[in-house]
Design a protein around this motif. Structure first.
Motif, PDB file in Angstrom:
ATOM      1  N   TRP A 100       0.827  -1.207   0.000  1.00 24.82           N
ATOM      2  CA  TRP A 100       0.000   0.000   0.000  1.00 24.82           C
ATOM      3  C   TRP A 100       0.861   1.258   0.000  1.00 24.82           C
ATOM      4  CZ3 TRP A 100      -4.434   2.079  -1.006  1.00 24.82           C
ATOM      5  CH2 TRP A 100      -4.807   3.288  -0.428  1.00 24.82           C
ATOM      6  N   PHE A 101       1.910   1.268   0.801  1.00 22.16           N
ATOM      7  CA  PHE A 101       2.802   2.440   0.836  1.00 22.16           C
ATOM      8  C   PHE A 101       3.512   2.615  -0.511  1.00 22.16           C
ATOM      9  CE2 PHE A 101       6.802   4.605   1.615  1.00 22.16           C
ATOM     10  CZ  PHE A 101       6.399   5.692   2.380  1.00 22.16           C
ATOM     11  N   LEU A 102       3.935   1.504  -1.133  1.00 28.46           N
ATOM     12  CA  LEU A 102       4.609   1.581  -2.429  1.00 28.46           C
ATOM     13  C   LEU A 102       3.685   2.191  -3.482  1.00 28.46           C
ATOM     14  CD1 LEU A 102       6.875   0.872  -4.441  1.00 28.46           C
ATOM     15  CD2 LEU A 102       5.877  -1.420  -4.612  1.00 28.46           C
ATOM     16  N   VAL A 103       2.465   1.694  -3.523  1.00 25.30           N
ATOM     17  CA  VAL A 103       1.507   2.207  -4.516  1.00 25.30           C
ATOM     18  C   VAL A 103       1.195   3.675  -4.248  1.00 25.30           C
ATOM     19  CG1 VAL A 103      -0.852   1.984  -5.381  1.00 25.30           C
ATOM     20  CG2 VAL A 103       0.518  -0.057  -4.939  1.00 25.30           C
ATOM     21  N   LEU A 104       1.004   4.019  -2.974  1.00 27.55           N
ATOM     22  CA  LEU A 104       0.681   5.408  -2.640  1.00 27.55           C
ATOM     23  C   LEU A 104       1.835   6.347  -2.980  1.00 27.55           C
ATOM     24  CD1 LEU A 104      -1.624   7.048  -1.413  1.00 27.55           C
ATOM     25  CD2 LEU A 104      -0.510   6.829   0.818  1.00 27.55           C
ATOM     26  N   ALA A 105       3.076   5.897  -2.760  1.00 28.86           N
ATOM     27  CA  ALA A 105       4.237   6.724  -3.098  1.00 28.86           C
ATOM     28  C   ALA A 105       4.349   6.924  -4.606  1.00 28.86           C
ATOM     29  CB  ALA A 105       5.512   6.079  -2.548  1.00 28.86           C
ATOM     30  N   LEU A 106       4.139   5.839  -5.359  1.00 31.66           N
ATOM     31  CA  LEU A 106       4.174   5.964  -6.818  1.00 31.66           C
ATOM     32  C   LEU A 106       3.055   6.875  -7.327  1.00 31.66           C
ATOM     33  CD1 LEU A 106       4.984   2.265  -7.857  1.00 31.66           C
ATOM     34  CD2 LEU A 106       6.532   4.234  -7.853  1.00 31.66           C
ATOM     35  N   GLN A 107       1.884   6.754  -6.733  1.00 38.07           N
ATOM     36  CA  GLN A 107       0.774   7.608  -7.154  1.00 38.07           C
ATOM     37  C   GLN A 107       1.064   9.078  -6.841  1.00 38.07           C
ATOM     38  OE1 GLN A 107      -2.260   6.766  -8.870  1.00 38.07           O
ATOM     39  NE2 GLN A 107      -1.928   8.961  -9.057  1.00 38.07           N
ATOM     40  N   PHE A 108       1.672   9.327  -5.688  1.00 39.58           N
ATOM     41  CA  PHE A 108       2.050  10.699  -5.350  1.00 39.58           C
ATOM     42  C   PHE A 108       3.033  11.252  -6.384  1.00 39.58           C
ATOM     43  CE2 PHE A 108       5.086  13.564  -3.248  1.00 39.58           C
ATOM     44  CZ  PHE A 108       4.219  14.577  -2.843  1.00 39.58           C
ATOM     45  N   GLY A 109       4.002  10.412  -6.782  1.00 41.96           N
ATOM     46  CA  GLY A 109       4.949  10.838  -7.809  1.00 41.96           C
ATOM     47  C   GLY A 109       4.266  11.132  -9.130  1.00 41.96           C
ATOM     48  N   LEU A 110       3.270  10.305  -9.499  1.00 38.81           N
ATOM     49  CA  LEU A 110       2.536  10.542 -10.747  1.00 38.81           C
ATOM     50  C   LEU A 110       1.736  11.839 -10.687  1.00 38.81           C
ATOM     51  CD1 LEU A 110       1.232   6.939 -11.542  1.00 38.81           C
ATOM     52  CD2 LEU A 110       3.051   8.193 -12.711  1.00 38.81           C
ATOM     53  N   TRP A 111       1.097  12.111  -9.559  1.00 35.78           N
ATOM     54  CA  TRP A 111       0.312  13.344  -9.428  1.00 35.78           C
ATOM     55  C   TRP A 111       1.208  14.586  -9.525  1.00 35.78           C
ATOM     56  CZ3 TRP A 111      -2.921  11.181  -4.788  1.00 35.78           C
ATOM     57  CH2 TRP A 111      -4.056  10.540  -5.286  1.00 35.78           C
ATOM     58  N   VAL A 112       2.263  14.591  -8.736  1.00 33.50           N
ATOM     59  CA  VAL A 112       3.160  15.759  -8.745  1.00 33.50           C
ATOM     60  C   VAL A 112       3.868  15.883 -10.090  1.00 33.50           C
ATOM     61  CG1 VAL A 112       5.130  16.859  -7.626  1.00 33.50           C
ATOM     62  CG2 VAL A 112       3.458  15.604  -6.249  1.00 33.50           C
TER      63      VAL A 112
END
Length: 373
Positions: A100-112
């Protein structure tokens, strides 16, 4: 022959609560995934419609960033829902929490990252941003590198990796690389300096040393200049900034100084008419501003006037056209008043009788002397 022992062991394994719970979690996760997909599509449509009615850059950014929501994030959320309903034990929960943390970190990178890319495109598309294209590109690249470096380090820290030693190793390796590519980094920093300070932009006409030309392209390492003779001059950004540059494209007006010489034989009343005449000729010419005209010096063979005026344009061809028009007008006006331009003159004076030096024979040398002025 059928192996009944294997069948009984398989029945015993699938009849265990852990397997049944796992199947239940997977089923709930799949159902939750499709339900979340439908819900996210509906929310995305509503949010996009709501933000589109609110005019502004923030709303536009919100729409574009929200569109970059990854399906992997939805899958992770669905799996979390399944684990919240069915308990598989602490071991599974720890593994899923890392996922979950990995996916959330990648998603944060995609958004920014999407926000940075949108900012770059909008800034470059503006007329003011076209001159700052190099700066915008370097700033966007720098923020992306920092963003994904932070994401990577966060994921590694969450997985239990000692990032302190890793960061220290990166620092030592970075120093070694920097020393190896010192010249390249120097040009990159010079490129950043050009982008921030903007001593020149694409299309500017500059002069430095014995090179004069128009800036065609400003790159990360070199700048390309189209010289007056037609060839392309490529200069490194570091060496270019070490030169004293003359940027003629930023000249709003051109100060012109020229001289006019008339004959010493011109009557004094006509000499007095020359400065007002020059003022009248220059003031009647378009795109000019008269400054002064004075009898500045008594030269060897002429009366010299110094004239100063301004051309209200930076275009060199416009300046030459104006100077030519002024010269033609001065020729006509001076000819009407019978005022002659000065020409180099040398006067020779012959003396008939010159006493010979004592002891010389009479009549041997001609008694001729020359005096000039």
């Amino acid at each position: 022959m059928f192996d009944w022992d294997l069948w009984r062991s398989w029945e015993e394994w699938i009849s265990q609560p852990v397997f049944l719970n796992f199947v239940l979690v997977v089923g709930i996760a799949i159902a939750s995934y499709f339900a979340l997909r439908i819900l996210m599509s509906s929310i995305t449509a509503r949010v996009t419609s709501w933000l589109s009615r609110r005019k502004g850059r923030l709303s536009h950014y919100g729409i574009e960033v929200f569109k970059h929501t990854s399906r992997l994030l939805i899958a992770a959320m669905a799996l979390q829902i399944g684990l919240a309903i069915v308990d598989l034990g602490p071991g599974w929960e720890d593994q899923v929490s890392h996922l979950w943390f990995l996916v959330l970190a990648l998603q944060f990178g995609l958004w920014v990252g999407a926000a940075i890319a949108l900012w770059k495109e909008e800034t470059i598309s503006d007329k003011a941003g076209q001159d700052n294209q190099l700066t915008v590109t370097m700033v966007a690249l720098t923020f992306r590198i920092i963003l994904w470096a932070v994401v990577l380090l966060s994921v590694l820290a969450n997985l239990g990796v000692d990032i302190t030693a890793f960061v220290a190793s990166l620092g030592i390796g970075g120093i070694a690389i920097a020393l190896a590519v010192q010249a390249l980094l120097s040009d990159l920093f010079a490129s950043a300096s050009i982008g921030v300070d903007k001593p020149f932009t694409t299309g500017n006409f500059i002069v430095f040393g014995d090179i004069a030309g128009t800036i065609e392209y400003i790159g990360l390492k070199t700048t390309r200049i189209r010289s007056l003779s037609g060839e392309q001059v490529i200069c490194s950004n570091t060496k270019l900034l070490q030169q004293t540059l003359h940027n003629y494209s930023r000249m709003k007006e051109r100060r012109v100084v020229f001289n006019l010489a008339i004959s010493f034989r011109t009557p004094i009343d006509k000499v007095r008419e020359v400065p007002p005449l020059i003022r009248q000729v220059i003031s009647s010419t378009n795109q000019t501003r008269f400054d002064r005209a004075h009898l500045s010096a008594f030269a060897d063979y002429a009366l010299k006037f110094e004239i100063v005026y301004f051309v209200l344009s930076a275009d060199y061809n416009v300046y030459m056209d104006i100077q030519q028009a002024i010269n033609f007008s001065l020729l006509e006006e001076l000819d009407k008043r019978d005022i002659k331009f000065a020409m180099p003159v040398r006067a020779l004076e012959f003396l008939d009788e010159v006493p010979l030096p004592e002891g010389s024979r009479a009549g041997k040398d001609p008694a001729i002397s020359q005096a000039g002025r």
